[in-house]
Design a protein around this motif. Structure first.
Motif, PDB file in Angstrom:
ATOM      1  N   ASN A 187      -6.791   6.836 -14.019  1.00 14.15           N
ATOM      2  CA  ASN A 187      -6.684   6.029 -12.804  1.00 14.15           C
ATOM      3  C   ASN A 187      -6.045   6.777 -11.638  1.00 14.15           C
ATOM      4  N   LEU A 188      -5.414   7.913 -11.942  1.00 14.49           N
ATOM      5  CA  LEU A 188      -4.689   8.642 -10.897  1.00 14.49           C
ATOM      6  C   LEU A 188      -5.635   9.107  -9.784  1.00 14.49           C
ATOM      7  N   ASN A 193      10.874   5.021  -9.440  1.00 12.80           N
ATOM      8  CA  ASN A 193       9.591   5.459 -10.014  1.00 12.80           C
ATOM      9  C   ASN A 193       9.217   6.857  -9.504  1.00 12.80           C
ATOM     10  N   VAL A 194      10.122   7.800  -9.739  1.00  8.94           N
ATOM     11  CA  VAL A 194       9.985   9.111  -9.092  1.00  8.94           C
ATOM     12  C   VAL A 194       8.845   9.962  -9.646  1.00  8.94           C
ATOM     13  N   THR A 195       8.356   9.606 -10.842  1.00 11.68           N
ATOM     14  CA  THR A 195       7.173  10.334 -11.336  1.00 11.68           C
ATOM     15  C   THR A 195       5.978   9.390 -11.413  1.00 11.68           C
ATOM     16  N   GLY A 196       5.965   8.386 -10.523  1.00  7.11           N
ATOM     17  CA  GLY A 196       4.855   7.429 -10.502  1.00  7.11           C
ATOM     18  C   GLY A 196       5.056   6.343 -11.529  1.00  7.11           C
ATOM     19  N   SER A 197       4.285   5.286 -11.393  1.00  6.98           N
ATOM     20  CA  SER A 197       4.374   4.210 -12.382  1.00  6.98           C
ATOM     21  C   SER A 197       2.991   3.608 -12.579  1.00  6.98           C
ATOM     22  N   SER A 198       2.965   2.359 -12.974  1.00 10.36           N
ATOM     23  CA  SER A 198       1.724   1.761 -13.477  1.00 10.36           C
ATOM     24  C   SER A 198       0.587   1.710 -12.460  1.00 10.36           C
ATOM     25  N   LEU A 199       0.891   1.619 -11.170  1.00  9.15           N
ATOM     26  CA  LEU A 199      -0.189   1.563 -10.181  1.00  9.15           C
ATOM     27  C   LEU A 199      -1.051   2.812 -10.261  1.00  9.15           C
ATOM     28  N   ALA A 200      -0.429   3.949 -10.506  1.00  7.50           N
ATOM     29  CA  ALA A 200      -1.177   5.200 -10.603  1.00  7.50           C
ATOM     30  C   ALA A 200      -1.603   5.487 -12.033  1.00  7.50           C
ATOM     31  N   ALA A 201      -0.679   5.302 -12.980  1.00  5.31           N
ATOM     32  CA  ALA A 201      -0.962   5.681 -14.369  1.00  5.31           C
ATOM     33  C   ALA A 201      -1.879   4.691 -15.058  1.00  5.31           C
ATOM     34  N   GLY A 202      -1.849   3.442 -14.593  1.00  5.64           N
ATOM     35  CA  GLY A 202      -2.523   2.378 -15.308  1.00  5.64           C
ATOM     36  C   GLY A 202      -1.528   1.686 -16.219  1.00  5.64           C
ATOM     37  N   HIS A 203      -1.957   0.588 -16.811  1.00  6.32           N
ATOM     38  CA  HIS A 203      -1.012  -0.258 -17.535  1.00  6.32           C
ATOM     39  C   HIS A 203      -1.671  -0.882 -18.762  1.00  6.32           C
ATOM     40  N   PRO A 204      -1.767  -0.095 -19.854  1.00  3.67           N
ATOM     41  CA  PRO A 204      -2.207  -0.720 -21.116  1.00  3.67           C
ATOM     42  C   PRO A 204      -1.021  -1.519 -21.646  1.00  3.67           C
ATOM     43  N   THR A 234      -6.525  -1.252 -18.422  1.00  6.09           N
ATOM     44  CA  THR A 234      -6.420   0.117 -18.910  1.00  6.09           C
ATOM     45  C   THR A 234      -6.348   0.151 -20.429  1.00  6.09           C
ATOM     46  N   ASP A 235      -6.752   1.283 -21.014  1.00  4.45           N
ATOM     47  CA  ASP A 235      -6.618   1.529 -22.449  1.00  4.45           C
ATOM     48  C   ASP A 235      -5.613   2.665 -22.663  1.00  4.45           C
ATOM     49  N   GLY A 236      -4.749   2.516 -23.658  1.00  6.23           N
ATOM     50  CA  GLY A 236      -3.825   3.615 -23.927  1.00  6.23           C
ATOM     51  C   GLY A 236      -2.768   3.239 -24.952  1.00  6.23           C
ATOM     52  N   ALA A 237      -1.952   4.223 -25.320  1.00  2.00           N
ATOM     53  CA  ALA A 237      -0.907   4.009 -26.321  1.00  2.00           C
ATOM     54  C   ALA A 237       0.260   4.944 -26.057  1.00  2.00           C
ATOM     55  N   SER A 238       1.448   4.518 -26.491  1.00  2.00           N
ATOM     56  CA  SER A 238       2.629   5.350 -26.323  1.00  2.00           C
ATOM     57  C   SER A 238       3.575   5.141 -27.498  1.00  2.00           C
ATOM     58  N   ASP A 249       0.831  -1.210   0.000  1.00  2.00           N
ATOM     59  CA  ASP A 249       0.000   0.000   0.000  1.00  2.00           C
ATOM     60  C   ASP A 249       0.867   1.264   0.000  1.00  2.00           C
ATOM     61  N   GLU A 250       1.985   1.210   0.709  1.00  2.00           N
ATOM     62  CA  GLU A 250       2.883   2.372   0.719  1.00  2.00           C
ATOM     63  C   GLU A 250       3.450   2.639  -0.673  1.00  2.00           C
ATOM     64  N   LEU A 251       3.809   1.562  -1.366  1.00  2.00           N
ATOM     65  CA  LEU A 251       4.340   1.731  -2.721  1.00  2.00           C
ATOM     66  C   LEU A 251       3.265   2.306  -3.646  1.00  2.00           C
ATOM     67  N   ALA A 252       2.040   1.812  -3.489  1.00  2.00           N
ATOM     68  CA  ALA A 252       0.933   2.313  -4.315  1.00  2.00           C
ATOM     69  C   ALA A 252       0.689   3.789  -4.027  1.00  2.00           C
ATOM     70  N   LEU A 253       0.722   4.155  -2.755  1.00  2.00           N
ATOM     71  CA  LEU A 253       0.506   5.552  -2.368  1.00  2.00           C
ATOM     72  C   LEU A 253       1.580   6.445  -2.992  1.00  2.00           C
ATOM     73  N   ALA A 254       2.827   5.972  -2.908  1.00  2.00           N
ATOM     74  CA  ALA A 254       3.926   6.760  -3.484  1.00  2.00           C
ATOM     75  C   ALA A 254       3.738   6.931  -4.989  1.00  2.00           C
ATOM     76  N   SER A 255       3.250   5.896  -5.642  1.00  2.00           N
ATOM     77  CA  SER A 255       3.043   5.963  -7.084  1.00  2.00           C
ATOM     78  C   SER A 255       2.034   7.058  -7.429  1.00  2.00           C
ATOM     79  N   HIS A 256       0.906   7.073  -6.704  1.00  2.00           N
ATOM     80  CA  HIS A 256      -0.116   8.105  -6.951  1.00  2.00           C
ATOM     81  C   HIS A 256       0.419   9.495  -6.623  1.00  2.00           C
ATOM     82  N   GLN A 257       1.099   9.603  -5.492  1.00  2.00           N
ATOM     83  CA  GLN A 257       1.600  10.931  -5.091  1.00  2.00           C
ATOM     84  C   GLN A 257       2.653  11.439  -6.069  1.00  2.00           C
TER      85      GLN A 257
END
Lengths: 427, 283
Positions: A229-230, A372-383, A263-267, A195-203
């Protein structure tokens, strides 16, 4: 061994990631990949340009999308003379695509290229059950009326139905989450740590948005300007209140909050040689130094499904003469919070490093403030296939901000017990 | 010239019913000088996505060049069913269209749409009507369109011809489309244009057509989409609807690039001498 030239990451673009059945529910993989590609083309002035190649893919793909990437190129402003091909290595697709493009550039077979990925969990292909499919094919093969009649009568009402793709390993019948729960238990990863890792990802992701970090890495799409998802205002209490969804009994630790949602998305990421970049007035952000893939035997239960990066990283480090601590930034894809934590625990574990990796000493720990200093998949989502491009573009920009020589490590786990990892160095 | 602001986009179904019921009594040679406008028109993204899918555009925020015409269709119907309007809407034929996009339209842009009926002109097969559509975002004119419709009737043999269409490009087909029987119904569902001549052979026969025909605005949009992204940015397209496309049928696209831009035509696959539309596009 560095006699060949280096490939540079020159920029990246993605569309905000949307939750399944959200604003992108009616967009196809081709629509989303085209949008991500077109945004990249617009930002870097590539309209009408013939690139060396565009390589991308999707994990969940319609059979009609056999040339998905080429179709997206044709729908973009790139020159129609730009070749393209699809790759698919589960969640490693985007990063693997970048390895392929970077290698061609390094070898002089291409001067420029785009690596990308896309996935829709909403616009999923629906297929008929396998038994019905075989009977229909037999009916199609039948030549005489008698054969057709014989084939037709074998179709029973109970054969009818549709199947949507599931996030399940074909060989084990277990979902990715169920596999991860086994690994989390093996490494004693606690609910609190997840949960702490997830919180850090969102923050971290929210802070990066607020700082405008993604302004030159993203094109709004279908009304979304941020990852849907953020949850910028989530708290450790809120995350702690969620019920567990994977794992059994009181020992279960994995929730919807510390697992990535569908999640849906493209990069898309632009790579090129230094000369090509200069000719086009573009500045290298980071060099693509090296990449490595690994796979583990998860079928026998010998290793966890998502643990392959734990093996890929030390092999790549040895080749480069680096230690795990020689990096300024780490991007470990958060398939689940437990994936990141299990991987880091494994690298700190003397027995694992000795017996599994054949090392004299543990790889050691990494500074969590550089992860993951600018967040990662837990917050951004993962297409799935889009995650590699998201991470590469983010890390290249972060390293560039840190200054020349700054080093970053990327680690992405993938279905099928696979992993793709890479090293970037600020240009 | 009066300008009237409608509270919202009118509903098309009742307007078309009224148009059918009042078709017989309409006469006169004067078109009332009237502009109807609707402010704050929002693009429904679901309808836009359905339109994009049916016309061959990628689903995205960029509004296809013909789409504001679709949005303003209800306003056109409203204008043409006013009691003092001289022409009968049923049976009117879309002959030409010229659209200029001044900047890329985003689906999030709130549009002010206005429709102005212009003058009547003599034509070999009746009389033509000019209709002008405009779309504004705030004070900026972002999109404008001039449509020419034919009201069939007693023609004037020596009527001056308007701009004639450029020659259809010769050469081999670049794209083949098989247009299904239900294309008109599909397009009616996403555009709101439920004119019976597009829906069913029987309904079309009642209106004097051999079979039901594809919407001209569909064939136009599909052709523009096939020409790439040019028309999503600042550009002007002109289209001349020369022969209806009966459904179902196969049509083929021929195109040529000239100094002035792209020229494309849609012709019958079975009889390539039948040209359904000619289109020019310049950026």
């Amino acid at each position: 061994m560095t006699t060949h030239r280096r490939a540079a990451v020159l920029g990246g673009n993605r569309i905000p990631f949307a939750r399944q059945f959200g604003p992108y529910a009616e967009a196809s993989n081709q629509d989303m990949l085209t949008a991500a590609l077109e945004g990249l083309v617009a930002r870097h002035g590539l309209a009408g340009e013939r690139l060396g190649e565009v390589v991308a893919g999707a994990v969940i793909k319609h059979s009609r999308d056999f040339n998905l990437t080429r179709e997206a190129v044709l729908g973009s402003s790139l020159s129609p003379d730009t070749p393209a091909y699809d790759v698919q290595q589960a969640c490693g697709t985007g990063l693997e695509a970048a390895v392929l493009v970077a290698n061609k550039i390094a070898l002089g077979q291409a001067d420029s290229g785009i690596a990308g990925g896309v996935d829709s969990a909403s616009d999923a292909p629906i297929v008929v059950p396998e038994r019905l499919r075989r009977k229909l094919l037999r009916l199609n093969r039948a030549k005489t009326a008698a054969e057709r009649a014989k084939a037709a009568v074998t179709i029973r009402p109970t054969d009818l139905g549709v199947q949507v793709p599931a996030n399940t390993e074909p060989r084990t019948g277990m979902s990715m989450g169920q596999h991860m729960a086994l690994t989390a238990e093996r490494w004693g990863v606690t609910r609190e740590a997840q949960d702490e890792l997830a919180l850090a990802s969102h923050q971290n992701l929210a802070a990066a948005y607020d700082a405008g970090f993604f302004d030159d890495l993203m094109t709004p799409y279908l009304g979304l300007t941020r990852d849907q998802n953020l949850r910028a205002d989530t708290t450790i209490e809120k995350l702690g209140s969620l019920r567990t969804v994977f794992g059994d009994g009181p020992g279960a630790t994995m929730t919807a909050g510390n697992s990535t949602p569908l999640t849906d998305g493209a990069s898309a990421v632009l790579l090129g040689s230094q000369e090509w970049a200069e000719e086009h007035g573009l500045k290298p952000l980071a060099w693509f130094v090296d990449g490595e893939t690994a796979a583990v035997d998860y079928v026998s239960g010998d290793e966890g499904l998502l643990m392959a990066p734990a093996y890929a990283v030390p092999r790549m480090l040895a080749r480069q003469g680096l230690t795990l601590q020689d990096f300024d930034l780490y991007e470990i894809h958060e398939a689940f919070a437990a994936t990141v934590l299990s991987t880091m625990k494994a690298w700190e574990d003397e027995e694992f490093c000795r017996e599994r990796l054949g090392l004299d000493a543990p790889l050691g720990s990494i500074d969590r403030d550089t992860l993951n200093v600018t967040g990662s998949s837990l917050a951004a989502g993962h297409p799935f296939a889009a995650t590699g491009g998201r991470i590469l573009a983010t890390l290249a920009k972060l390293l560039h901000e840190k200054g020349s020589g700054a080093r970053g490590l990327v680690s992405i786990c993938a279905a099928g017990g696979q992993g793709v990892v890479a090293i970037l160095e600020a240009a | 010239m009066t300008t009237e602001t409608l509270p919202s986009l009118p509903t098309i179904g009742p307007l078309l019913a009224r148009a059918a019921l009042t078709a017989r009594g309409r006469r006169g040679s004067e078109v009332p000088g009237r502009t109807l406008r609707v402010e704050n028109v929002r693009v429904d993204r679901h309808r836009l996505a359905a339109y994009q899918r049916l016309t061959g555009y990628a689903v995205s925020d960029a509004v296809p060049q013909p789409y504001p015409w679709v949005l303003a269709f209800a306003v056109q119907c409203e204008l043409m069913t006013r009691p003092d309007f001289p022409l009968a809407l049923p049976g009117m034929v879309h002959l030409e269209n010229r659209v200029t996009t001044h900047r890329t339209l985003d689906a999030a842009d709130p549009l002010t749409l206005s429709v102005t009926a212009g003058s009547l002109q003599p034509h070999r097969r009746g009389r033509t009507l000019d209709v002008r559509l405009e779309a504004q975002v705030g004070e900026d004119l972002v999109w404008e369109c001039d449509s020419v419709y034919l009201s069939r009737g007693h023609g004037t043999d020596d009527a001056p011809r308007g701009d004639t269409a450029p020659d259809a490009p010769a050469g081999p087909a670049t794209v083949v489309w098989r247009l299904p029987d239900d294309l008109g119904r599909e397009y009616a569902a996403v555009s709101g244009d439920v004119n019976p001549i597009h829906l069913h052979p029987l309904a079309a026969r009642a209106m004097g057509f051999r079979r039901h025909i594809a919407h001209g605005m569909w064939t136009y949009a599909r052709t523009l989409a096939a020409l790439g992204r040019t028309s999503l940015g600042p550009s002007t397209s002109r289209v001349w609807f020369t022969k209806p496309v009966f459904l179902p049928s196969s049509v083929e696209l021929v195109r040529a690039t000239t100094a002035g831009g792209d020229v494309a035509a849609l012709r019958s696959r079975k009889d390539p001498s039948t040209t359904h539309l000619v289109l020019s596009l310049e950026a």
